[in-house]
Design an enzyme around this catalytic site. Structure first.
Site, PDB file in Angstrom:
ATOM      1  N   GLU A  93      32.855  13.820 -14.858  1.00  0.00           N
ATOM      2  CA  GLU A  93      31.841  14.549 -16.029  1.00  0.00           C
ATOM      3  C   GLU A  93      31.798  15.845 -15.407  1.00  0.00           C
ATOM      4  O   GLU A  93      31.176  16.155 -14.504  1.00  0.00           O
ATOM      5  CB  GLU A  93      30.604  13.863 -15.901  1.00  0.00           C
ATOM      6  CG  GLU A  93      30.689  12.414 -16.267  1.00  0.00           C
ATOM      7  CD  GLU A  93      30.747  12.202 -17.978  1.00  0.00           C
ATOM      8  OE1 GLU A  93      30.782  13.094 -18.564  1.00  0.00           O
ATOM      9  OE2 GLU A  93      30.987  10.838 -18.386  1.00  0.00           O
ATOM     10  N   CYS A 124      24.917  20.872 -18.113  1.00  0.00           N
ATOM     11  CA  CYS A 124      26.095  21.009 -18.446  1.00  0.00           C
ATOM     12  C   CYS A 124      26.459  21.295 -20.021  1.00  0.00           C
ATOM     13  O   CYS A 124      27.610  21.818 -20.262  1.00  0.00           O
ATOM     14  CB  CYS A 124      26.839  19.817 -18.135  1.00  0.00           C
ATOM     15  SG  CYS A 124      26.221  18.379 -18.539  1.00  0.00           S
ATOM     16  N   ASN A 131      21.528  19.103 -10.952  1.00  0.00           N
ATOM     17  CA  ASN A 131      20.901  19.332 -11.997  1.00  0.00           C
ATOM     18  C   ASN A 131      20.003  18.302 -12.597  1.00  0.00           C
ATOM     19  O   ASN A 131      18.947  18.760 -13.435  1.00  0.00           O
ATOM     20  CB  ASN A 131      21.674  20.327 -12.820  1.00  0.00           C
ATOM     21  CG  ASN A 131      22.648  19.517 -13.672  1.00  0.00           C
ATOM     22  OD1 ASN A 131      23.148  18.631 -13.287  1.00  0.00           O
ATOM     23  ND2 ASN A 131      23.122  20.030 -14.955  1.00  0.00           N
TER      24      ASN A 131
HETATM   25  P1  NAP Z   1      29.133  20.554  -7.563  1.00  0.00           P
HETATM   26  O1  NAP Z   1      29.017  21.738  -6.477  1.00  0.00           O
HETATM   27  O2  NAP Z   1      30.550  20.495  -8.124  1.00  0.00           O
HETATM   28  O3  NAP Z   1      28.528  19.542  -6.700  1.00  0.00           O
HETATM   29  C1  NAP Z   1      28.615  18.154  -7.250  1.00  0.00           C
HETATM   30  C2  NAP Z   1      28.818  17.000  -6.138  1.00  0.00           C
HETATM   31  O4  NAP Z   1      29.804  17.217  -5.561  1.00  0.00           O
HETATM   32  C3  NAP Z   1      27.314  17.333  -4.860  1.00  0.00           C
HETATM   33  O5  NAP Z   1      27.035  16.186  -4.643  1.00  0.00           O
HETATM   34  C4  NAP Z   1      28.389  17.807  -3.983  1.00  0.00           C
HETATM   35  O6  NAP Z   1      27.815  17.707  -2.627  1.00  0.00           O
HETATM   36  C5  NAP Z   1      29.745  17.245  -4.086  1.00  0.00           C
HETATM   37  N1  NAP Z   1      30.779  17.621  -3.538  1.00  0.00           N
HETATM   38  C6  NAP Z   1      31.023  19.081  -3.030  1.00  0.00           C
HETATM   39  N2  NAP Z   1      32.343  19.323  -2.457  1.00  0.00           N
HETATM   40  C7  NAP Z   1      32.750  18.123  -2.753  1.00  0.00           C
HETATM   41  C8  NAP Z   1      34.199  17.296  -2.173  1.00  0.00           C
HETATM   42  N3  NAP Z   1      34.924  18.381  -1.463  1.00  0.00           N
HETATM   43  N4  NAP Z   1      34.181  16.161  -2.239  1.00  0.00           N
HETATM   44  C9  NAP Z   1      33.363  15.521  -2.782  1.00  0.00           C
HETATM   45  N5  NAP Z   1      32.367  15.842  -3.131  1.00  0.00           N
HETATM   46  C10 NAP Z   1      32.015  16.893  -3.269  1.00  0.00           C
HETATM   47  O7  NAP Z   1      28.316  20.931  -8.762  1.00  0.00           O
HETATM   48  P2  NAP Z   1      26.739  21.193  -8.835  1.00  0.00           P
HETATM   49  O8  NAP Z   1      26.596  22.605  -8.607  1.00  0.00           O
HETATM   50  O9  NAP Z   1      25.945  20.287  -8.032  1.00  0.00           O
HETATM   51  O10 NAP Z   1      26.339  20.774 -10.468  1.00  0.00           O
HETATM   52  C11 NAP Z   1      26.709  21.778 -11.519  1.00  0.00           C
HETATM   53  C12 NAP Z   1      28.080  21.451 -12.082  1.00  0.00           C
HETATM   54  O11 NAP Z   1      28.017  20.202 -12.645  1.00  0.00           O
HETATM   55  C13 NAP Z   1      28.269  22.100 -13.266  1.00  0.00           C
HETATM   56  O12 NAP Z   1      29.804  22.515 -13.231  1.00  0.00           O
HETATM   57  C14 NAP Z   1      27.941  21.167 -14.398  1.00  0.00           C
HETATM   58  O13 NAP Z   1      28.510  21.612 -15.623  1.00  0.00           O
HETATM   59  C15 NAP Z   1      28.240  20.081 -14.009  1.00  0.00           C
HETATM   60  N6  NAP Z   1      27.496  18.839 -14.597  1.00  0.00           N
HETATM   61  C16 NAP Z   1      28.392  18.146 -15.500  1.00  0.00           C
HETATM   62  C17 NAP Z   1      27.658  17.025 -16.335  1.00  0.00           C
HETATM   63  C18 NAP Z   1      28.340  16.165 -17.210  1.00  0.00           C
HETATM   64  O14 NAP Z   1      27.816  15.256 -17.494  1.00  0.00           O
HETATM   65  N7  NAP Z   1      29.547  16.686 -17.612  1.00  0.00           N
HETATM   66  C19 NAP Z   1      26.339  16.848 -16.109  1.00  0.00           C
HETATM   67  C20 NAP Z   1      25.588  17.578 -15.150  1.00  0.00           C
HETATM   68  C21 NAP Z   1      26.429  18.540 -14.441  1.00  0.00           C
HETATM   69  P3  NAP Z   1      27.022  19.029  -1.986  1.00  0.00           P
HETATM   70  O15 NAP Z   1      25.972  19.288  -2.874  1.00  0.00           O
HETATM   71  O16 NAP Z   1      26.754  18.671  -0.672  1.00  0.00           O
HETATM   72  O17 NAP Z   1      27.975  20.214  -1.656  1.00  0.00           O
END
Ligand code: NAP
Length: 472
Positions: free
Chosen positions: A245, A279, A149
């Site tokens: 995060e 987020c 995002n």
């Molecule tokens: P996501 O599905 O958890 O993916 C995040 C990253 O993790 C991607 O690079 C993903 O790769 C990777 N990943 C997936 N499975 C993995 C595994 N088994 N081991 C290691 N890495 C793995 O999250 P998203 O949909 O991209 O982002 C949305 C989420 O991020 C929301 O929950 C949001 O709240 C959170 N977020 C939090 C913050 C904060 O600062 N707290 C900021 C922004 C977003 P792939 O893309 O290849 O699957």
């Protein structure tokens, strides 16, 4: 684009298409990294860590400052890349590209500020003649895994402090949005990061994530993403330093003395930016019963005025969601709430990856649009009777990333700040606000560890205690 492994821009026959969420057009392809690439990246990062550790703080400052200058010179290209691959409107793409410069510049400054302190050991029994000092040293190899995002700025929040702290970074950007991270990698190398100081692997987290996070050569993992992936990484990582995060369902409390026009403007701004895929988006509005109806009346026209469409059209305020299946999920959750007694105030329609900016009123805390992370352009509104109930509702969540309150009453504002279980608290604005220099991170299942260069560099370095046993 190619990925960057072991000092080489690397192609592979097996690729992944990067698509524009607006029309599904293929923007580019990136290699699908496999086990062998992870191994090459980690071997390279070990060498890179040695090269990075040899650079002085001044060298690291110069390199990152140069990177920030190059980013500033390529602002529009970076903004377009962000918007095209992620779907956020171009104004938000520009804002992100601009913030990313600040994040790298802030990281550069921290490279000069890795202070230790003297420890007055002679204050301890038997401490006479001893002299103590703390020093900060790099962790070594830092694995940075980032979400879709904020495909540039959140990468900068990881890679910037990692390099500033003298580490080598192994970056794994989200598969939906790898192009911004690859462009950043080009810039960092051009700015003088040693060739193996960074490795950027593209490919599926589900396929290569475990290999990266379980490897013993990795000393630090910094992850931003969903709660479930974060939990999996923590379980897999073993004995490593980890920053998490994660997600949220951020609340904003509207007290009876709030200026409702200001609240409505803030909720419209903080609930629907990036189609709600932030987020810290305002997901839950808890409004005092006395102003509940008036608040909805003030909010409805502001939300209805948010034009949806092509994210590159300068007049559009809400672009597509990152994938159609996310819009389908948001639609399901909204429909489920309405079927359970909630009231659709506006919106509630889906077309492909687009979801109309939506307000759902009379939401009960147990409904999914309230208790889970929605991550979409809908706001759930719930009434309360007094501040204690509002705080209890705000805290009725596994998450705790950001929260807001609108009130002119200092007592209420301070009670909110002390009692709401959240890492970031905003008085008279919605939860979606961040300056890149501030400490940023969640409580509870929103994660642990802080970002913001000054804080992240502490997470990316180890504190050593040195004791001089002096004879005089
Ligand atoms: P996501 O599905 O958890 O993916 C995040 C990253 O993790 C991607 O690079 C993903 O790769 C990777 N990943 C997936 N499975 C993995 C595994 N088994 N081991 C290691 N890495 C793995 O999250 P998203 O949909 O991209 O982002 C949305 C989420 O991020 C929301 O929950 C949001 O709240 C959170 N977020 C939090 C913050 C904060 O600062 N707290 C900021 C922004 C977003 P792939 O893309 O290849 O699957």
């Amino acid at each position: 684009m190619k990925m960057y492994v072991a000092g080489q821009w690397t192609d592979k026959p097996n690729t992944i298409e990067v698509r524009n969420p607006y029309d599904n057009a293929v923007l580019d392809t990136v290699p699908r990294a496999d086990k062998g690439d992870v191994e090459r990246a980690l071997q390279s990062a070990e060498r890179g860590a040695k090269a990075m550790a040899k650079l002085s703080g001044y060298d690291r400052w110069k390199i990152l400052r140069k990177a920030a200058e190059l980013m500033a010179a390529r602002q529009e290209d970076l903004a377009q890349t962000i918007s095209k691959e992620e779907g956020k409107i171009i104004a938000e793409g520009r804002l992100e590209a601009n913030r990313a410069v600040e994040t790298i510049m802030g990281s550069a400054e921290e490279a000069k500020r890795l202070h230790g302190e003297t420890v007055p050991l002679d204050g301890a029994p038997g401490g006479a003649g001893k002299f103590g000092v703390t020093i900060r040293v790099p962790c070594g190899v830092v694995v940075a895994i980032s979400p879709f995002n904020f495909p540039l700025n959140l990468v900068c929040h990881k890679v910037g402090p990692a390099l500033a702290g003298g580490n080598a970074a192994v970056l794994k950007p989200a598969t939906d949005t790898p192009l911004s991270a690859l462009k950043l990698t080009e810039i960092l190398l051009e700015a003088g990061v040693p060739p193996e100081g960074i490795n950027t692997l593209t490919g599926s987290g589900g396929e290569i994530g475990d290999l990266l996070v379980t490897d013993r050569r990795v000393r630090k993992i910094t992850f931003t993403g969903s709660r479930d992936v974060g939990e999996r990484i923590c379980k897999q990582a073993g004995l490593k330093r980890v920053t998490m995060e994660l997600g949220s369902n951020a609340p904003v409390i509207v007290m009876p003395d709030a200026a409702l026009d200001k609240v409505a403007a803030a909720v419209a701004a903080t609930g629907y930016a990036n189609a709600g895929q932030v987020c810290i988006s305002t997901q839950r509005v808890l409004a005092a019963g006395k102003v509940y109806g008036d608040f909805l009346d003030a909010l409805r026209p502001k939300v209805q005025a948010l034009k949806i469409g092509n994210q590159l059209d300068e007049t559009v305020k809400v672009g597509p969601m990152v994938r159609e299946r996310e819009a389908v999920r948001v639609d399901e959750w909204v429909k489920e709430a309405v079927a359970s007694g909630a009231r659709l105030v506006t919106g509630g329609k889906r077309q492909g990856a687009f979801y109309e900016p939506t307000i759902v009123a009379d939401v009960k805390p147990e409904m999914r649009i309230s208790c889970d992370e929605l991550f979409g352009p809908a706001v759930a509104v719930t009434p309360f009777s007094d501040i204690d109930e509002a705080i209890a509702l705000a805290n009725d969540s596994n998450y705790g990333l950001a929260a807001g309150i609108f009130t002119e009453n200092l007592e209420w504002a301070w009670k909110f700040a002390r009692e709401v279980q959240s890492g970031n608290l905003h008085i008279n604005w919605g939860p979606q606000w961040r300056a890149d220099l501030m400490p940023y991170g969640g409580l509870k299942e929103s994660g642990f560890g802080k970002e913001g260069p000054r804080y992240a560099i502490e997470e990316m370095t180890e504190l050593k205690m040195v004791v001089f046993h002096l004879s005089s």
